[in-house]
Enzyme design. Structure first.
Site, PDB file in Angstrom:
ATOM      1  N   GLY A  48       0.781  -1.228   0.000  1.00 50.00           N
ATOM      2  CA  GLY A  48       0.000   0.000   0.000  1.00 50.00           C
ATOM      3  C   GLY A  48       0.812   1.276   0.000  1.00 50.00           C
ATOM      4  CG  HIS A  73      20.351  12.914 -12.866  1.00 48.84           C
ATOM      5  ND1 HIS A  73      21.167  12.658 -11.790  1.00 48.84           N
ATOM      6  CD2 HIS A  73      19.655  11.768 -13.078  1.00 48.84           C
ATOM      7  CE1 HIS A  73      20.988  11.423 -11.374  1.00 48.84           C
ATOM      8  NE2 HIS A  73      20.071  10.852 -12.135  1.00 48.84           N
ATOM      9  CG  HIS A  78      19.212  11.567  -8.437  1.00 50.48           C
ATOM     10  ND1 HIS A  78      20.448  11.609  -7.863  1.00 50.48           N
ATOM     11  CD2 HIS A  78      19.087  10.319  -8.981  1.00 50.48           C
ATOM     12  CE1 HIS A  78      21.063  10.453  -8.058  1.00 50.48           C
ATOM     13  NE2 HIS A  78      20.256   9.649  -8.735  1.00 50.48           N
ATOM     14  CG  ASP A 163      22.595   8.594 -10.836  1.00 50.10           C
ATOM     15  OD1 ASP A 163      23.127   8.698  -9.725  1.00 50.10           O
ATOM     16  OD2 ASP A 163      21.432   8.163 -11.010  1.00 50.10           O
ATOM     17  CG  ASP A 195      26.502   5.982 -10.362  1.00 43.61           C
ATOM     18  OD1 ASP A 195      26.067   5.018  -9.703  1.00 43.61           O
ATOM     19  OD2 ASP A 195      26.105   6.260 -11.521  1.00 43.61           O
ATOM     20  CG  HIS A 364      18.582  -1.065 -21.325  1.00 38.70           C
ATOM     21  ND1 HIS A 364      18.007   0.155 -21.078  1.00 38.70           N
ATOM     22  CD2 HIS A 364      19.369  -1.331 -20.259  1.00 38.70           C
ATOM     23  CE1 HIS A 364      18.415   0.605 -19.904  1.00 38.70           C
ATOM     24  NE2 HIS A 364      19.243  -0.285 -19.379  1.00 38.70           N
ATOM     25  CB  SER A 366      23.756   0.490 -17.832  1.00 35.76           C
ATOM     26  OG  SER A 366      23.789   1.195 -16.607  1.00 35.76           O
ATOM     27  N   GLY A 367      22.780   3.467 -17.967  1.00 35.75           N
ATOM     28  CA  GLY A 367      23.173   4.866 -17.843  1.00 35.75           C
ATOM     29  C   GLY A 367      24.276   5.069 -16.821  1.00 35.75           C
ATOM     30  CG  HIS A 368      24.013   3.915 -13.390  1.00 33.80           C
ATOM     31  ND1 HIS A 368      24.010   4.936 -12.472  1.00 33.80           N
ATOM     32  CD2 HIS A 368      22.707   3.627 -13.630  1.00 33.80           C
ATOM     33  CE1 HIS A 368      22.760   5.247 -12.158  1.00 33.80           C
ATOM     34  NE2 HIS A 368      21.952   4.465 -12.856  1.00 33.80           N
ATOM     35  CG  HIS A 390      23.360   6.178  -7.055  1.00 36.16           C
ATOM     36  ND1 HIS A 390      22.944   5.077  -7.769  1.00 36.16           N
ATOM     37  CD2 HIS A 390      22.454   7.145  -7.323  1.00 36.16           C
ATOM     38  CE1 HIS A 390      21.836   5.387  -8.437  1.00 36.16           C
ATOM     39  NE2 HIS A 390      21.512   6.623  -8.177  1.00 36.16           N
TER      40      HIS A 390
HETATM   41 ZN   LIG Z   1      20.169   7.618  -9.485  1.00 38.09          ZN
HETATM   42 ZN   LIG Z   2      19.865   8.727 -12.672  1.00 39.63          ZN
END
Ligand SMILES: [Zn+2]
Ligand SMILES: [Zn+2]
Length: 555
Positions: A48, A73, A78, A163, A195, A364, A366-368, A390
């Site tokens: 919930g 960002h 964040h 990040d 990060d 896909h 990753s953004g990291h 992070h």
């Molecule tokens: Zn993040």
């Molecule tokens: Zn991010």
């Protein structure tokens, strides 16, 4: 160490030992800067709950010291807690145009009318806030305009990566400010916070451009409609889908509230380039031949209410999956969402679609940063001290090991937890006490009112249901006048369990009689006797532990 020696404190209030609700406090004397104010999505054991935000007791206690919130960002982990944080603290915000644009949308959605000072900053810009001089630098990430932050203080420079990854060929052509990082490093950085999300992954994270090439390839082969699901905030990926549609002479409809909102904010601020007459309403596009149609939508995480999931379950009002559709899930499941995503994929296949998802193709990245980029970051910045941030605990450990590999002495690495104070002076650095930190649960309009006890009840109700016992007792004689009546929900199907219910009533009667004989008249004692006896009986009979709620009425 003299008492007046200047010291700087770094206090993570969120984002350590977890993925989400990132928030870091930087304090010098009576001045505080906060980096980010994110939310976390609820875990499975939080029935919930809508979202989880950091506990900001420390900031409320020191509210007159808080000078600004700096935003790296526009991702939810964040900025997502800002609607709550800004109700408590009226503090100026600093961030890029896109980040602040997304924040504004969020405040509007939450009907927050307060006048918040929003300060747009650009990469390589420097701002002075109190005793702090703050430099912003560009990093690459899965949302445009992501920043890292260098805060110059009288004790030394604190560098926070935000990040990041290093993308040599980013979609918008804007590579990370590597030269700025090198410059910071050559001037001397006291401490780097970096990060840790992908600290387990070897090598380099691939460029977002790779996804563009895969998308084009898929567009080249698709015969029918193409439906693409991705994160609403991944503007560059949406741009690449639009570019592929343009190349193959298809039109695009955007479906799903968050996708529509984000694309319109990104377009109005100039972050996405939509060729004229390219974007159509869903009603318009449905008149085109199937091989001219692209639909960009939300639901890459299998979220039950999202457009893609509803299409997969044939529950969408306007869209149904047709045999011959190609569905592209251009995202990876966030840990915890794997089952939902897998179920959506199965349903899409059942409807006759060809489904392309991360496991079977490169739709896909990753953004990291992966390990080699994380090492590069440390080598560029050359910090004296290192704090991995992070990430879950194991990510922090892996990241610390990488730092050791590139020459940061073990004693200069701090694996912290939320609320731990890390203190820096000219002499050195050390852990120094704790402040309040933790999870604040948001449920509907309630912030923090749902705690462990309410959650425990919810879990019990969800697991074994509830049984309510109602009995009426004569005040004078303490005789039972009516009942016991039993009502249950989520425990057994009452119509097929008459015998069990009758037996349960007998147990209650016996227990009441026993109380009468033993002269137990305190209601709370009677209730707990009933609860205990009935609980024991029901567990013996069913191996279930429903919540038992005795109600005694007096006449
Ligand atoms: Zn993040
Ligand atoms: Zn991010």
């Amino acid at each position: 160490m003299s008492k007046n020696e200047p010291k700087i404190q770094i206090i993570p209030l969120g984002g350590l030992g977890e993925i989400g609700k990132n928030m870091t406090v930087i304090q010098y004397e009576k001045e505080i800067l906060v980096i980010d104010a994110g939310l976390m999505f609820p875990e499975e054991d939080m029935p919930g709950i809508d979202m989880v935000i950091p506990d900001i007791t420390y900031l409320k206690e020191n509210r007159e010291y808080v000078k600004a919130i700096l935003l790296t960002h526009g991702h939810e982990d964040h900025i997502g807690a800002l609607p709550y944080v800004l109700q408590e603290l009226n503090v100026p915000l600093f961030g890029t145009k896109l980040t602040l644009g997304l924040v504004e949308g969020k405040l509007k959605e939450n009907k927050i009318k307060k006048n918040i000072s929003m300060n747009v900053v650009n990469p390589l810009q420097t701002v002075k806030i109190g005793n702090f001089t703050v430099d912003f630098f560009r990093v690459n990430h899965s949302i445009p305009d992501s920043l890292g932050i260098a805060i110059h203080t009288p004790v030394g420079t604190i560098c926070h990566t935000g990040d990041f990854k290093f993308d040599q060929t980013p979609v918008d052509g804007k590579i990370a400010d590597l030269h700025k990082l090198a410059e910071l490093g050559s001037k001397g950085v006291l401490v780097l916070l970096s990060d840790s999300t992908n600290a387990e992954r070897t090598g380099y994270t691939m460029s977002e451009k790779v996804v563009g090439a895969t998308i084009e390839e898929i567009f080249g082969m698709a015969k029918g409609r193409i439906i693409v699901a991705t994160f609403a905030s991944n503007i560059h990926r949406i741009q690449q889908v639009v570019d592929a549609a343009f190349k193959y002479d298809r039109k695009v409809a955007i479906v799903g509230r968050s996708m529509v909102n984000t694309v319109s904010i990104a377009e109005s601020l100039g972050y996405i380039n939509l060729p004229e007459n390219m974007i159509l309403e869903l009603d318009e596009i449905s008149h085109l031949p199937e091989n001219k149609i692209v639909i960009i939508t939300t639901g890459s995480q299998g979220e039950p209410m999202s457009a893609l999931t509803r299409m997969a379950m044939s529950e969408h009002k306007k869209l149904e999956i047709l045999p011959g559709d190609t569905v592209l899930i251009a995202a990876t499941p966030i840990p915890g969402n794997e089952k939902l995503v897998a179920r959506t994929i199965d349903h899409l296949f059942k409807q006759g679609a060809d489904v392309i998802y991360e496991k079977i193709s490169g739709v896909h990245v990753s953004g990291h940063a992966s390990q080699e980029e994380l090492k590069l970051m440390i080598n560029l910045v050359r910090p004296k001290y290192f704090i991995p941030v992070h990430g879950e605990f194991r990510h922090l450990i892996h990241h610390a090991n990488l730092a050791k590999e590139v020459g940061i002495p073990e004693e200069n690495i701090f694996i912290a937890e939320n609320g731990r104070i890390i203190e820096f002076t000219k002499d050195g650095a050390r852990f120094s006490g704790k402040v309040t930190a933790g999870k604040v649960l948001v449920d509907g309009l309630g912030v923090g009112d749902v705690g462990n006890i309410v959650l425990r009840d919810r879990k019990q109700l969800a697991q074994d249901g509830i049984m309510i016992v109602v009995v009426t007792i004569d005040k004078e004689s303490t005789e039972v006048v009516a009942g016991p009546d039993i009502i249950s929900r989520g425990f057994v199907y009452v119509r097929e369990s008459e015998q069990l219910i009758e037996q349960a009533k007998d147990i209650v009667k016996q227990e009441l009689k026993k109380c009468q004989e033993e002269n137990i008249t305190e209601w709370s004692s009677i209730k707990s006797e009933v609860r205990e006896a009935l609980g024991k009986f029901l567990f013996e009979q069913t191996r279930r532990r429903p919540m038992i709620l005795p109600i005694i009425m007096e006449v």
